[in-house]
Design a protein around this motif. Sequence first.
Motif, PDB file in Angstrom:
ATOM      1  N   LEU A 215       0.850  -1.184   0.000  1.00  0.00           N
ATOM      2  CA  LEU A 215       0.000   0.000   0.000  1.00  0.00           C
ATOM      3  C   LEU A 215       0.885   1.234   0.000  1.00  0.00           C
ATOM      4  N   TYR A 216       0.532   2.219  -0.816  1.00  0.00           N
ATOM      5  CA  TYR A 216       1.381   3.390  -0.989  1.00  0.00           C
ATOM      6  C   TYR A 216       0.561   4.670  -0.974  1.00  0.00           C
ATOM      7  N   VAL A 217       1.261   5.787  -0.792  1.00  0.00           N
ATOM      8  CA  VAL A 217       0.687   7.094  -1.064  1.00  0.00           C
ATOM      9  C   VAL A 217       1.111   7.488  -2.467  1.00  0.00           C
ATOM     10  N   CYS A 218       0.151   7.946  -3.258  1.00  0.00           N
ATOM     11  CA  CYS A 218       0.426   8.458  -4.603  1.00  0.00           C
ATOM     12  C   CYS A 218       0.494   9.983  -4.479  1.00  0.00           C
ATOM     13  N   PHE A 219       1.696  10.544  -4.490  1.00  0.00           N
ATOM     14  CA  PHE A 219       1.867  11.993  -4.385  1.00  0.00           C
ATOM     15  C   PHE A 219       1.817  12.626  -5.777  1.00  0.00           C
ATOM     16  N   THR A 220       1.190  13.782  -5.852  1.00  0.00           N
ATOM     17  CA  THR A 220       1.048  14.500  -7.119  1.00  0.00           C
ATOM     18  C   THR A 220       1.459  15.963  -6.924  1.00  0.00           C
ATOM     19  N   GLY A 221       1.550  16.685  -8.021  1.00  0.00           N
ATOM     20  CA  GLY A 221       1.825  18.113  -7.936  1.00  0.00           C
ATOM     21  C   GLY A 221       3.309  18.429  -7.867  1.00  0.00           C
TER      22      GLY A 221
END
Length: 255
Positions: A215-221
């Motif tokens: 499970l991961y965090v999908c960082f954007t921006g």
Amino acid sequence: MQCFFRYLSILFVSAVFPVCAKTIKETPVIKLTSLEWPPFTSATRFGGGMTTMVLEKALAAKGYHLEVEYLDWDAAVQNAVQQKSAGYFPEYYSKALNKRCVFSEAIGSSLVVLAHRAKEPLRWKSLDDLKSYKVGVVSGYVNEEQFDTAVTRGRIPSVESNSDIENLENLVNKKVDLAVIDRRVLGYWLRKSEKIKPYARDVGFHPAGLKEHGLYVCFTGPDAVKHAEVLNEGLKLIDPMGFGLGHDPMYKNMK
């Protein structure tokens, strides 16, 4: 003399309290979007769910405050894509998503299984064995690459739902033969959902899962790389508490 000490008191108050207020005000915040996916994430569970608590502790270790907005899955993803938040979680890794995300290190794991009605045992060894079943999937979820491709191309008949609970309702109401779902999420809804709990003994799952994911965090921006680095460092700092999973080879290999 009284005036002098009063003057010192005023200087002390004016010097200390603005600093404290400034410190509190300037605590950096990382806002993420998520969904109702208990026991991992939920606005109604203690600490926001087990995965949210991991993130909160890891970011706090680096001096950051976590803010989470809980939406339906498609909205959670789109908010992050449109940079209304710094990212979303929990996401499974995929090569396609890696083009729009900066993935964190793993913050947990998820075993995706095929739930079925207990009186109708499931026997399967390959994806070809699933072609004779109508399979329930949740819109927007990554499950397993070859399985998802087969569903998209119509090789495995499928029915889309908007949530795991709707997917399970379709299973118990015999609108689908199988339901793709995380094992822990399945157990949670079988215990907690007023609609599903009466069918708890009627639902089982095949021990051979589709896939075990990290499970991961999908960082954007524009700050995606920075935020991922902050979280990754925080995960390592809280590792003695049993939360730092990302550098474990088992979770590394899940990508």
